[in-house]
Design a protein around this motif. Structure first.
Motif, PDB file in Angstrom:
ATOM      1  N   PRO A   1      -3.964   2.605   2.395  1.00  0.00           N
ATOM      2  CA  PRO A   1      -4.406   1.670   3.433  1.00  0.00           C
ATOM      3  C   PRO A   1      -5.819   2.031   3.885  1.00  0.00           C
ATOM      4  CG  PRO A   1      -2.862   3.260   4.340  1.00  0.00           C
ATOM      5  CD  PRO A   1      -2.870   3.477   2.859  1.00  0.00           C
TER       6      PRO A   1
ATOM      7  N   SER B   1       0.860  -1.186   0.000  1.00  0.00           N
ATOM      8  CA  SER B   1       0.000   0.000   0.000  1.00  0.00           C
ATOM      9  C   SER B   1       0.893   1.231   0.000  1.00  0.00           C
ATOM     10  CB  SER B   1      -0.913   0.015   1.228  1.00  0.00           C
ATOM     11  OG  SER B   1      -0.149   0.295   2.392  1.00  0.00           O
TER      12      SER B   1
ATOM     13  N   VAL C   1      -4.610  -3.631   5.226  1.00  0.00           N
ATOM     14  CA  VAL C   1      -4.242  -3.806   3.819  1.00  0.00           C
ATOM     15  C   VAL C   1      -4.602  -5.233   3.416  1.00  0.00           C
ATOM     16  CG1 VAL C   1      -2.404  -2.089   3.887  1.00  0.00           C
ATOM     17  CG2 VAL C   1      -1.864  -4.489   4.358  1.00  0.00           C
TER      18      VAL C   1
ATOM     19  N   ASP D   1      -2.149   1.864  -3.667  1.00  0.00           N
ATOM     20  CA  ASP D   1      -3.419   1.778  -2.946  1.00  0.00           C
ATOM     21  C   ASP D   1      -3.270   2.335  -1.542  1.00  0.00           C
ATOM     22  OD1 ASP D   1      -4.902   0.402  -4.992  1.00  0.00           O
ATOM     23  OD2 ASP D   1      -3.765  -1.401  -4.481  1.00  0.00           O
TER      24      ASP D   1
ATOM     25  N   MET E   1      -3.343  -5.770  -2.867  1.00  0.00           N
ATOM     26  CA  MET E   1      -3.114  -4.336  -3.059  1.00  0.00           C
ATOM     27  C   MET E   1      -1.698  -4.083  -3.562  1.00  0.00           C
ATOM     28  SD  MET E   1      -5.174  -3.026   0.381  1.00  0.00           S
ATOM     29  CE  MET E   1      -4.613  -1.333   0.286  1.00  0.00           C
TER      30      MET E   1
ATOM     31  N   GLU F   1       1.072   3.138   2.485  1.00  0.00           N
ATOM     32  CA  GLU F   1       1.371   3.414   3.893  1.00  0.00           C
ATOM     33  C   GLU F   1       2.827   3.821   4.080  1.00  0.00           C
ATOM     34  OE1 GLU F   1       0.951   4.477   7.080  1.00  0.00           O
ATOM     35  OE2 GLU F   1      -0.626   2.950   7.240  1.00  0.00           O
TER      36      GLU F   1
END
Length: 575
Positions: free
Chosen positions: A205, A132, A195, A203, A199, A134
């Motif tokens: 989270p 992700s 997540v 993308d 993904m 993140e």
């Protein structure tokens, strides 16, 4: 992504012609060293290679191995945490392709704030992929570890939660805890991100409302939802934390809620027993509904249940310890509760002393337990019985064991604890093998212990079996004394350690030695643990000391072939 590799070792594992290939993480993921082994891309003009099912770990290390060839490498640890895995199924967990061979994945947080996944079935050496966008995931203990290992946390505290979806594999879910505005986890403003393994780095989270208490599954192993705590309510939500259904609202905010073990060997339950603040309830996922309290655990504390749990396919067994009070001696009572919650708890047996281990082996028909009063004994309680049989009677005061349906692999030792001097000594460690029917198989052997775990029978070619029995166990002979001080509690431990011992693989059917897999180097390692399964017989074991935590930097990683002499190989040097 590339990572800095601090060591490279070329070796042979047993009688295999190829070399094992292993890589562990640094801050930005996994990388392989060397090349040309099976699993690398084909040369010009040759056919493209087929995918290789790489061996994964079931412990805290993010690592993998090519069981048929390649170089061996290990990277520095301490730059990742919260590693979880699934090593089951034939459908790729990152792209959903049916590979027709074993598939798996490892997911973890790295010190750069990202969440990574390693696909364990690949035509080339596995490479970590960001799951992700993140950037703020943390690897500190409080945001990562679980239970009361985190100072000040309750029994049900969870830092990282992972659950595999065996129907829609790319829906396998990793949920992790982040600190709120105060910068510290285990406080009221903690945040939770989710997540999915399908993904990518682009993308975002998904923010969710809580850490799951349990996963609710479809009959085939898919994720249909989660049970969560919400104030005073126990709530069922779907796989995206939407469409909440309140199962029960209690009279006060829930402090501790834990899903209890299930003993299903095929498929997944339609309901489950839970302990909520010291009382046990049955949650029916299909209805959905919750039962009245089936029993209450005396002396319940949110940080220490004083209860042990084990499950057969039809029954949950609960051992409840009652400390001594005045003239009344300490005792432990084992209760049986139907797994479907159809009846309240019924007492099966009461033992003087403290039950320290409670186990119902896969495919077994006896509950096994170890009790100290003050000498340690192991007993077997057949299904439906109230008359246990003694399998081991020791003159020492501590012990533990692992077991198959037919056999118990045990060790006993003497523990002396001085709380004033803050010292704990564990000595005279002895291990042996006994049948569940009471037959002595291996006489107690001084200076030896069993690995906590072993090699399990490979998963059948399906997606619903949840348990398989051991096919190989490991005994360490030639223990040596090690001394370690735990920097957290200040205690100094002097124990019989596995460092320097020899590791023997024992067939769990014949109980004969298959191979002397090698000698452990001298170190502060006290115990070995790990469970692996696969058709190659290659797997990982982890060594730990009394000061070890779930941080990989406090443990050592080994790899071996259970069928091959001198195959044991140390991959880190942390102990």
């Amino acid at each position: 992504m590339n990572s800095r590799v601090h060591s490279r070792v070329r070796s042979r594992v047993g009688r295999r012609a190829g070399r094992l290939l292993l890589a562990a993480t640094t801050a930005v993921g996994l990388s392989a060293c060397g090349g040309g082994g099976h699993g690398d891309s084909g040369g010009a003009g040759g056919p493209p290679p087929g995918p290789v099912s790489f061996v994964g770990t079931t412990g805290v290390f993010a690592a993998w191995a090519n069981p048929v060839g390649g170089t061996t490498s290990a990277a520095s640890v301490g730059s990742y945490a919260g590693k979880k895995q699934v090593l089951h199924g034939v459908v790729d967990f990152m792209d959903g392709r049916n590979l027709g061979q074993p598939a798996g994945i490892e997911v973890y947080k790295a010190s750069d704030g990202h969440v990574y996944a390693v696909d364990l079935t690949s035509t080339q050496s596995p490479v970590a992929q960001q799951l992700s966008s993140e950037t703020a995931a943390t690897i500190d203990d409080t945001c990562t570890l679980s239970g009361t290992i985190v100072p000040g946390a309750n029994y049900d505290y969870v830092g990282v939660y992972f659950t595999a979806d065996l129907v829609d594999t790319t829906n396998s879910t990793y949920i992790y805890r982040l600190p709120g505005a105060d910068g510290t986890c285990n406080t009221a403003d903690d945040q939770f991100h989710m997540v999915k393994t399908g993904m990518s780095a682009t993308d975002a989270p998904i923010t969710v409302s809580a850490m799951p208490v349990a996963t609710v599954r479809t009959p085939s192993g898919g994720i249909s939802g989660f049970v969560i705590k919400s104030g005073a309510s126990l709530v069922l939500v779907d796989g995206n934390f939407a469409n909440p259904v309140v199962l029960c609202t209690f009279t006060a905010p829930i402090g501790v809620a834990v899903a209890l073990p299930v003993g299903t060997t095929q498929g997944y339950p339609t309901g489950q027993l839970y302990v909520v603040d010291g009382s046990i309830y049955y949650v029916n996922y299909a209805a959905p509904s919750i039962s009245a309290a089936l029993t209450t655990i005396p002396g319940w504390l949110p940080t220490n249940a004083e209860a042990l749990f084990a499950a057969s396919p039809t029954t949950l067994y609960v051992s409840i310890y009652t400390p001594a009070a005045g003239a009344v001696a300490a005792s432990s009572t084992i209760y049986a509760i139907p797994a479907d919650g159809s009846a309240a708890a019924a007492a099966r047996v009461t033992e003087p002393g403290h039950i320290e281990t409670l186990l119902y082996p896969v495919q077994g028909s006896d509950l096994l337990y170890g009790v100290a009063n003050p000498d340690y004994a192991i007993r077997a309680l057949p299904d439906g019985s109230t008359q246990p049989a003694t399998l081991v009677a020791s003159t020492q005061n501590s012990g533990t064991f692992i077991a198959t349906a037919a056999t118990v692999y045990y060790e006993t030792w003497t523990t002396v604890q001085d709380n004033t001097a803050k010292t704990i000594t564990r000595s005279q460690t002895t291990s042996g093998i006994v049948g569940v029917n009471g037959t002595a198989i291996q006489s107690p052997l001084a200076g030896s212990t069993f690995v906590n775990g072993g090699e399990q029978v490979p998963w059948p070619n399906d997606t619903t079996t949840t348990q398989t029995p051991y096919e190989t166990v490991f005994q360490v002979q030639g223990l040596s004394t090690v001394t370690v001080t735990d920097p957290i509690n200040g205690y100094t431990y002097t124990v019989d350690g596995v460092g320097g011992g020899s590791v023997f693989a024992i067939d769990a059917t014949s109980n004969q030695v298959v191979a002397e897999t090698g000698q452990l180097p001298s170190s502060t390692a006290s115990t070995l643990s790990g469970t692996f399964r696969g058709t190659s017989h290659v797997g990982f074991l982890e060594a730990a000391s009394p000061a070890s935590t779930e941080d990989p930097a406090t443990r050592d990683l080994y790899i071996l072939d259970s069928q091959s002499p001198n195959s044991l190989q140390r991959l880190t040097s942390d102990l």
